[in-house]
Motif scaffolding. Sequence first.
Motif, PDB file in Angstrom:
ATOM      1  N   HIS A   3      -8.228  -9.904  34.697  1.00  0.00           N
ATOM      2  CA  HIS A   3      -7.727 -11.232  34.371  1.00  0.00           C
ATOM      3  C   HIS A   3      -7.026 -11.193  33.022  1.00  0.00           C
ATOM      4  O   HIS A   3      -6.988 -12.190  32.299  1.00  0.00           O
ATOM      5  N   ASP A   4      -6.435 -10.042  32.714  1.00  0.00           N
ATOM      6  CA  ASP A   4      -5.777  -9.867  31.425  1.00  0.00           C
ATOM      7  C   ASP A   4      -4.259  -9.917  31.519  1.00  0.00           C
ATOM      8  O   ASP A   4      -3.602 -10.468  30.644  1.00  0.00           O
ATOM      9  N   ALA A   5      -3.713  -9.314  32.573  1.00  0.00           N
ATOM     10  CA  ALA A   5      -2.255  -9.211  32.645  1.00  0.00           C
ATOM     11  C   ALA A   5      -1.774  -9.195  34.084  1.00  0.00           C
ATOM     12  O   ALA A   5      -2.482  -8.779  34.993  1.00  0.00           O
ATOM     13  N   ASN A  44       1.138 -12.256  30.390  1.00  0.00           N
ATOM     14  CA  ASN A  44      -0.195 -12.798  30.172  1.00  0.00           C
ATOM     15  C   ASN A  44      -0.715 -13.471  31.438  1.00  0.00           C
ATOM     16  O   ASN A  44       0.029 -14.162  32.135  1.00  0.00           O
ATOM     17  N   TYR A  45      -2.017 -13.278  31.714  1.00  0.00           N
ATOM     18  CA  TYR A  45      -2.646 -13.956  32.847  1.00  0.00           C
ATOM     19  C   TYR A  45      -2.761 -15.443  32.494  1.00  0.00           C
ATOM     20  O   TYR A  45      -3.078 -15.802  31.364  1.00  0.00           O
TER      21      TYR A  45
END
Length: 229
Positions: free
Chosen positions: A42-44, A110-111
């Motif tokens: 869930h970061d990128a 970005n997520y």
Amino acid sequence: MQNINVTPVDQLPNFRAGTRIQISSQDGKLRFLTSLVGIDGHDAIVAHLPTTEELEVGHCKVTIPLQWYEAFFKVKENLVIRLVDKGVVYAFETSVLEVAGHKSRLLMLNYPKEIYLQDLRKEPRYPCTLLARVYSEREPLEGLVKDISFSGCQIRIPEGYKLDEFKSMRGADHFMAFEIMLPECDSYYVFKGDLISVLSQPYGLRLGISFKSAYSEIKGYLNSLHLDD
């Protein structure tokens, strides 16, 4: 992003490699089409970096000046992503983390923290407030029809029911039975439809339903509104 609903990010569809997405500037003046590579937890979000020839202008593709292109995809530049899944348009704001690679360049984004969504409709729906009953696997549920068209409607179900109870009713092998009380009637009309979308909202659940057939009762109700006057 007008007339669309904000929902938690866990309502995003499953990202699949190759899914087509639109990347646009905040003002919507520059729009590129590209495809997803995948996500990093869930970061990128990872996508193929569009080329300068993949700018959308109406139904055409044109080449833009290189300096515009480089400014568009610079680190920390804010962008908007849109994709369509099962009749729903998903949109979210993001920013550029990194542009990586050489021959096959990748765009790291970005997520999102929240998403916006809107039904993709073939014809306009008209706002209304009609009493409804939806037949689930457990019991009839009281709800409200909040908009309607000749081919479908949106029904709101109050809090207390889980998303998974309705997700199992989607698909070609299922149909939904429901009743609507139309104006100037003292009883409910029974309809059948396909459950197209189920979304969790602050007030409960929102069901997007496509009618199984063209019902004369629905046509009569909409014609009585004199929408073309």
